[in-house]
Design an enzyme around this catalytic site. Sequence first.
Site, short mmCIF file in Angstrom:
data_model
loop_
_atom_site.label_atom_id
_atom_site.label_comp_id
_atom_site.label_asym_id
_atom_site.label_seq_id
_atom_site.Cartn_x
_atom_site.Cartn_y
_atom_site.Cartn_z
NE ARG A 144 17.80 36.32 -36.49
CZ ARG A 144 18.94 36.87 -35.55
NH1 ARG A 144 19.06 36.11 -34.62
NH2 ARG A 144 19.15 38.07 -35.56
CD GLU A 188 14.21 26.48 -16.06
OE1 GLU A 188 14.38 25.95 -15.03
OE2 GLU A 188 14.77 27.45 -16.59
#
Length: 177
Positions: free
Chosen positions: A29, A165
């Site tokens: 979101r 990451e």
Amino acid sequence: MGFKGEQHPGVQPSTDNTAGFCLNHTMLRIKNPDTALAFYSRVFGMQLLRRLDFQEMQFSLYFLANLQGDEEVPEDKEKRTVWTFKQRGLLELTHNWGSEHQKEFSYHDGNAEPQGFGHICFNVPNLEAAEKWFDENNVSFIKRSDQGKMKNVIFVRDVDGYWIEVVQADLLAKLGD
């Protein structure tokens, strides 16, 4: 006979009922589509495949991918929608209309207490070059490649605070046991 997956307690063999199942996307979101789309397109090179607006429910979905040069994406919106939902590894950004105007509004990043969702991950061809690119674009670092116990792994934040990451796959060959 091909690779059937690592074994671990709780892993069940797949059945014919799941033949053809494919993870299509992960959804985050977002507060403001303009800033989120700018971040993911500029910093991570993603292209917007499809935007779907839902007037009655007041939200929009933005499907992004890192397309390869030879991929052919349908121009026709309906065909492109079907094509989009057949892909692997997409990022869906969901914007609930009006959140961009709420000054103090933010979403939980999943890493603060209580922890839940952790991060998404990008593989890059050159981790050192990616780290420099992030510096040039004022990306917020959580962890650089030379920090912490896990070397050759970067963590950055996107504009909504979600963790990303970043790895170079060939540097991770000896990771874990």
